[in-house]
Design an enzyme around this catalytic site. Structure first.
Site, PDB file in Angstrom:
ATOM      1  N   ARG A 124       0.812  -1.212   0.000  1.00 33.45           N
ATOM      2  CA  ARG A 124       0.000   0.000   0.000  1.00 33.45           C
ATOM      3  C   ARG A 124       0.849   1.268   0.000  1.00 33.45           C
ATOM      4  O   ARG A 124       0.502   2.253  -0.600  1.00 33.45           O
ATOM      5  CB  ARG A 124      -0.914  -0.004   1.232  1.00 33.45           C
ATOM      6  CG  ARG A 124      -1.572   1.319   1.437  1.00 33.45           C
ATOM      7  CD  ARG A 124      -2.817   1.396   2.288  1.00 33.45           C
ATOM      8  NE  ARG A 124      -3.227   0.281   3.062  1.00 33.45           N
ATOM      9  CZ  ARG A 124      -4.186  -0.567   2.714  1.00 33.45           C
ATOM     10  NH1 ARG A 124      -4.795  -0.437   1.552  1.00 33.45           N
ATOM     11  NH2 ARG A 124      -4.531  -1.544   3.514  1.00 33.45           N
ATOM     12  N   TYR A 125       1.949   1.231   0.744  1.00 29.68           N
ATOM     13  CA  TYR A 125       2.811   2.403   0.899  1.00 29.68           C
ATOM     14  C   TYR A 125       4.022   2.264  -0.022  1.00 29.68           C
ATOM     15  O   TYR A 125       4.389   1.160  -0.409  1.00 29.68           O
ATOM     16  CB  TYR A 125       3.285   2.495   2.351  1.00 29.68           C
ATOM     17  CG  TYR A 125       2.185   2.717   3.372  1.00 29.68           C
ATOM     18  CD1 TYR A 125       1.581   3.960   3.501  1.00 29.68           C
ATOM     19  CD2 TYR A 125       1.774   1.696   4.212  1.00 29.68           C
ATOM     20  CE1 TYR A 125       0.597   4.179   4.459  1.00 29.68           C
ATOM     21  CE2 TYR A 125       0.784   1.899   5.170  1.00 29.68           C
ATOM     22  CZ  TYR A 125       0.202   3.145   5.289  1.00 29.68           C
ATOM     23  OH  TYR A 125      -0.760   3.353   6.238  1.00 29.68           O
ATOM     24  N   ARG A 128       7.257   0.043   1.746  1.00 31.54           N
ATOM     25  CA  ARG A 128       7.140  -1.079   2.682  1.00 31.54           C
ATOM     26  C   ARG A 128       5.958  -1.971   2.328  1.00 31.54           C
ATOM     27  O   ARG A 128       4.988  -1.504   1.734  1.00 31.54           O
ATOM     28  CB  ARG A 128       7.030  -0.588   4.119  1.00 31.54           C
ATOM     29  CG  ARG A 128       5.925   0.415   4.394  1.00 31.54           C
ATOM     30  CD  ARG A 128       6.319   1.288   5.596  1.00 31.54           C
ATOM     31  NE  ARG A 128       5.248   2.118   6.100  1.00 31.54           N
ATOM     32  CZ  ARG A 128       4.891   3.284   5.557  1.00 31.54           C
ATOM     33  NH1 ARG A 128       5.472   3.714   4.467  1.00 31.54           N
ATOM     34  NH2 ARG A 128       3.917   3.994   6.086  1.00 31.54           N
ATOM     35  N   CYS A 137      -3.843 -17.734  14.535  1.00 34.98           N
ATOM     36  CA  CYS A 137      -3.382 -17.013  15.724  1.00 34.98           C
ATOM     37  C   CYS A 137      -3.495 -17.932  16.935  1.00 34.98           C
ATOM     38  O   CYS A 137      -4.175 -18.957  16.875  1.00 34.98           O
ATOM     39  CB  CYS A 137      -4.245 -15.778  15.968  1.00 34.98           C
ATOM     40  SG  CYS A 137      -4.024 -14.482  14.739  1.00 34.98           S
ATOM     41  N   CYS A 141      -9.163 -12.481  18.287  1.00 36.04           N
ATOM     42  CA  CYS A 141      -9.757 -11.223  18.742  1.00 36.04           C
ATOM     43  C   CYS A 141     -11.064 -11.061  17.982  1.00 36.04           C
ATOM     44  O   CYS A 141     -11.084 -11.149  16.749  1.00 36.04           O
ATOM     45  CB  CYS A 141      -8.844 -10.051  18.417  1.00 36.04           C
ATOM     46  SG  CYS A 141      -7.147 -10.246  18.961  1.00 36.04           S
ATOM     47  N   CYS A 144     -11.217  -8.720  14.890  1.00 36.27           N
ATOM     48  CA  CYS A 144     -10.095  -8.916  13.958  1.00 36.27           C
ATOM     49  C   CYS A 144     -10.327  -8.198  12.634  1.00 36.27           C
ATOM     50  O   CYS A 144     -11.355  -8.359  11.991  1.00 36.27           O
ATOM     51  CB  CYS A 144      -9.888 -10.397  13.697  1.00 36.27           C
ATOM     52  SG  CYS A 144      -8.562 -10.713  12.502  1.00 36.27           S
ATOM     53  N   ARG A 146      -8.769  -8.829   9.962  1.00 32.70           N
ATOM     54  CA  ARG A 146      -8.665  -9.792   8.858  1.00 32.70           C
ATOM     55  C   ARG A 146      -9.530 -11.029   9.101  1.00 32.70           C
ATOM     56  O   ARG A 146      -9.184 -12.130   8.692  1.00 32.70           O
ATOM     57  CB  ARG A 146      -7.205 -10.197   8.666  1.00 32.70           C
ATOM     58  CG  ARG A 146      -6.530  -9.331   7.669  1.00 32.70           C
ATOM     59  CD  ARG A 146      -5.066  -9.529   7.436  1.00 32.70           C
ATOM     60  NE  ARG A 146      -4.533  -8.185   7.355  1.00 32.70           N
ATOM     61  CZ  ARG A 146      -3.696  -7.650   8.222  1.00 32.70           C
ATOM     62  NH1 ARG A 146      -3.193  -8.367   9.195  1.00 32.70           N
ATOM     63  NH2 ARG A 146      -3.329  -6.399   8.082  1.00 32.70           N
ATOM     64  N   ASP A 305     -11.467  -0.689  12.967  1.00 31.99           N
ATOM     65  CA  ASP A 305     -11.808  -0.740  11.538  1.00 31.99           C
ATOM     66  C   ASP A 305     -13.268  -1.123  11.333  1.00 31.99           C
ATOM     67  O   ASP A 305     -13.888  -1.751  12.188  1.00 31.99           O
ATOM     68  CB  ASP A 305     -10.908  -1.758  10.826  1.00 31.99           C
ATOM     69  CG  ASP A 305      -9.455  -1.290  10.775  1.00 31.99           C
ATOM     70  OD1 ASP A 305      -9.222  -0.067  10.773  1.00 31.99           O
ATOM     71  OD2 ASP A 305      -8.570  -2.163  10.746  1.00 31.99           O
ATOM     72  N   ASP A 342      -7.330   3.904  10.181  1.00 26.80           N
ATOM     73  CA  ASP A 342      -6.897   3.268   8.937  1.00 26.80           C
ATOM     74  C   ASP A 342      -8.042   3.517   7.957  1.00 26.80           C
ATOM     75  O   ASP A 342      -9.164   3.035   8.155  1.00 26.80           O
ATOM     76  CB  ASP A 342      -6.632   1.774   9.170  1.00 26.80           C
ATOM     77  CG  ASP A 342      -5.450   1.275   8.349  1.00 26.80           C
ATOM     78  OD1 ASP A 342      -5.174   1.883   7.291  1.00 26.80           O
ATOM     79  OD2 ASP A 342      -4.821   0.277   8.749  1.00 26.80           O
ATOM     80  N   LYS A 349      -3.007   4.543   7.071  1.00 27.98           N
ATOM     81  CA  LYS A 349      -3.248   5.086   8.410  1.00 27.98           C
ATOM     82  C   LYS A 349      -3.199   6.611   8.376  1.00 27.98           C
ATOM     83  O   LYS A 349      -2.228   7.181   7.910  1.00 27.98           O
ATOM     84  CB  LYS A 349      -2.191   4.560   9.373  1.00 27.98           C
ATOM     85  CG  LYS A 349      -2.209   3.046   9.503  1.00 27.98           C
ATOM     86  CD  LYS A 349      -1.014   2.565  10.296  1.00 27.98           C
ATOM     87  CE  LYS A 349      -0.961   1.059  10.361  1.00 27.98           C
ATOM     88  NZ  LYS A 349      -0.619   0.441   9.060  1.00 27.98           N
TER      89      LYS A 349
HETATM   90  C1  LIG Z   1       0.024  -0.677   8.941  1.00 34.11           C
HETATM   91  C2  LIG Z   1       0.566  -1.069   7.631  1.00 34.11           C
HETATM   92  C3  LIG Z   1       1.926  -0.920   7.350  1.00 34.11           C
HETATM   93  C4  LIG Z   1       2.905  -0.331   8.330  1.00 34.11           C
HETATM   94  O1  LIG Z   1       2.607   0.993   8.598  1.00 34.11           O
HETATM   95  P1  LIG Z   1       3.557   1.864   9.552  1.00 34.11           P
HETATM   96  O2  LIG Z   1       2.835   3.161   9.710  1.00 34.11           O
HETATM   97  O3  LIG Z   1       4.867   2.011   8.835  1.00 34.11           O
HETATM   98  O4  LIG Z   1       3.704   1.121  10.824  1.00 34.11           O
HETATM   99  C5  LIG Z   1       2.361  -1.290   6.098  1.00 34.11           C
HETATM  100  N1  LIG Z   1       1.515  -1.786   5.176  1.00 34.11           N
HETATM  101  C6  LIG Z   1       0.209  -1.920   5.413  1.00 34.11           C
HETATM  102  C7  LIG Z   1      -0.677  -2.447   4.348  1.00 34.11           C
HETATM  103  C8  LIG Z   1      -0.309  -1.575   6.655  1.00 34.11           C
HETATM  104  O5  LIG Z   1      -1.619  -1.739   6.896  1.00 34.11           O
END
Ligand SMILES: *Cc1c(COP(=O)(O)O)cnc(C)c1O
Length: 407
Positions: A124-125, A128, A137, A141, A144, A146, A305, A342, A349
Site C-alpha cells: 500500500r505504501y 514497505r 493465531c 480477537c 479482527c 482480517r 476498523d 486506517d 493510516k
Molecule cells: C500498517 C501497515 C503498514 C505499516 O505501517 P507503519 O505506519 O509504517 O507502521 C504497512 N503496510 C500496510 C498495508 C499496513 O496496513
C-alpha cells in the site's frame, strides 16, 4: 491470581495461576505447545468454564462460522468469570452482535485484497510491504481486521505464495521495510520463521524487518530463549505487540517482553480502541504506563476498523480524541501513542488528534498547550537565505532570486 512480589512497582504485574487447569503440571502449563493444544475452542468447553450470557451463547453458536473461537488457557485465566462486562472477556468471547453487521461494515474494510500484487502481500505504501505469512493465531480477537481470512472458517482463504512474495520483494528495490503479520507469525516453529527471515535478509535492499504479533500477550510461553536467540540474528528486527487493557500486562508478559528486549528487539504496542475495554483515559494511561515498565513503546492506538460484526465494540472518534487529550502533556511523552484511523477503502493510516494549532499564517502560529493556555510563536520565512551559505552570502548583495544556487 497471586501477587508477583509484595510492594513496589512490580506488584501491578500479576502472575496468572493455572485456575481450572490446576491438575496439569507447571511444566505443561509453561509449554506453549500444551497451551495451544488445550485451547478453549468449543461451546461445551466454554460453558464448563464460564456462565455464558444468552448473547454470548448465541455468539459462540453462530459467530463461530465467521471467525473461530479460540482462547489459550493462560489468557482465559485473565477473564473475570463473575463479570459479563470483563474487558478481557469482551475481546475473545463471541457475541451475537457479530452476526449483525452494520450497513457500513465490510469484509475487507482496508481494501487489502485490491492492494495485493501477489497472494499474501499487501503493498500500500511506497517503501514497505505487509507480508501475511499465516492465517492462524494463538487466540482470536473478536474485532479482527482480517476476520475474512483468519482462523480458517472465514469467507475467504489466505493462500500466501511465498515464492512469488520473495520474488516480488526482490524485484522491487523500493521495498526497504517488510512487516510480517497474518495471522500471527510467532505461531510458526523457530525453523519455519527463520527460513522466512533469512530469505528476506538475503535481499540487499530490505533494511528493516518487523513482526506484528499478539503472541507475547496470548501465549507468552512461546517467547523462549531459543526463539529470542534466533530472532536476534536478523537485526534490525522490531516487534509490535498488541495489547489493549492493563490487565493483560501480567508478570508472564513482562518477562516475555524482557527476553525480547534483552535480545535487542525494540518493542512497540498497537492498541485498538474498543468500547467497554479501553474507551477510558484512566485505563489507557495505566496501560501505557505498564507498557513503559515492560520496555514497550506505545506505537499506535487504532480507531476500530469497519469490519463486519464489530459495531458493538466500536467507540466514537470523539472518545478517542478525548483520550489523546488526556494523555499528551499529562504523562510521559513515550507513553503517548499516535491515534490513527486506517482509512476505509485503503487510504492507509491517517493520524488524528486534538487540535493544538489555533491559528497559523505567514507571520505567526497560535498554539495551545495541554492545559489550554495559549501561546504565540513567530513564523519564519523559509524564503530568507540561510546565513553563511553561498546563497546567504550572495543574498547580502543581491536580493533572493531563486533556488538555483543550492541545487
Ligand atoms: C500498517 C501497515 C503498514 C505499516 O505501517 P507503519 O505506519 O509504517 O507502521 C504497512 N503496510 C500496510 C498495508 C499496513 O496496513
Amino acid at each position: 491470581m497471586q501477587l508477583d512480589e509484595p510492594g513496589g512497582r512490580t506488584e501491578r504485574f500479576l502472575s496468572v495461576g493455572r485456575g481450572p487447569w490446576g491438575h496439569v503440571s507447571q511444566t505443561e502449563w509453561n509449554d506453549w505447545r500444551w497451551q495451544l493444544r488445550n485451547r478453549v475452542t468449543t461451546l461445551t468447553q466454554l460453558e464448563q468454564l464460564l456462565a455464558l450470557t444468552k448473547e454470548e451463547r448465541l455468539g459462540v453458536q453462530l459467530a463461530g462460522h465467521h471467525l473461530a473461537l479460540a482462547i489459550t488457557p493462560y489468557f482465559f485465566n485473565l477473564i473475570d468469570v463473575n463479570n459479563p462486562a470483563c474487558p478481557i472477556r469482551r475481546q475473545v468471547v463471541p457475541r451475537i452482535e457479530e452476526t449483525q453487521p452494520a450497513a457500513w461494515e465490510m469484509a475487507d474494510s482496508l481494501a487489502e485484497d485490491d492492494h495485493s500484487p501477489v497472494p499474501g502481500l499487501v503493498h500500500r505504501y511506497p517503501d514497505r510491504v505487509l507480508f501475511l505469512v499465516t492465517d492462524r493465531c494463538a487466540a482470536y480477537c473478536r474485532y479482527c481486521t482480517r476476520s475474512r481470512v483468519v482462523s480458517g472458517v472465514g469467507e475467504q482463504h489466505l493462500e500466501t505464495d511465498f515464492t512469488a512474495a520473495f520474488n516480488y520483494i526482490r524485484e522491487h528495490s523500493e521495498i526497504r521495510d517488510v512487516l510480517l503479520s497474518g495471522g500471527d507469525p510467532l505461531l510458526f516453529s523457530d525453523e519455519r520463521l527463520e527460513h522466512i527471515l533469512s530469505n528476506l535478509r538475503a535481499i540487499p535492499h530490505v533494511e528493516f524487518l518487523r513482526i506484528g504479533s499478539r503472541i507475547p500477550i496470548f501465549l507468552p510461553q512461546r517467547i523462549t530463549p531459543e526463539l529470542c536467540a534466533m530472532l536476534k540474528k536478523y537485526h534490525p528486527l522490531w516487534l509490535s505487540i498488541h495489547t489493549n487493557h492493563p490487565k493483560e500486562a501480567t508478570a508472564e508478559v513482562r518477562e516475555a517482553c524482557g527476553r525480547l528486549a534483552d535480545a535487542g528487539i525494540p518493542l512497540g504496542n498497537q492498541a485498538v480502541l474498543l468500547r467497554g475495554v479501553n474507551d477510558d483515559s484512566a485505563v489507557m494511561k495505566e496501560l501505557n504506563h505498564k507498557l513503559l515498565m515492560m520496555r514497550v513503546r506505545p506505537y499506535y492506538i487504532y480507531q476500530c476498523d469497519l469490519v463486519k460484526g464489530t459495531h458493538h465494540l466500536r467507540t466514537s472518534v470523539r472518545k478517542g480524541l478525548e483520550i489523546m487529550e488526556a494523555l499528551r502533556g499529562h504523562t510521559t511523552g513515550y507513553a503517548v501513542p499516535q491515534y490513527v484511523i486506517d482509512a476505509p477503502g485503503g487510504g492507509g493510516k491517517v493520524p488524528v488528534g486534538p487540535q493544538y494549532i489555533l491559528a497559523h499564517d505567514r507571520q505567526r502560529i497560535i498554539i495551545r498547550n495541554y492545559e489550554g493556555k495559549v501561546f504565540e510563536y513567530p513564523e519564519v520565512l523559509d524564503e530568507q537565505p540561510v546565513p553563511g551559505t553561498v546563497r546567504g552570502e550572495a543574498a547580502v548583495r543581491a536580493p533572493y532570486s531563486n533556488h538555483a544556487i543550492c541545487s
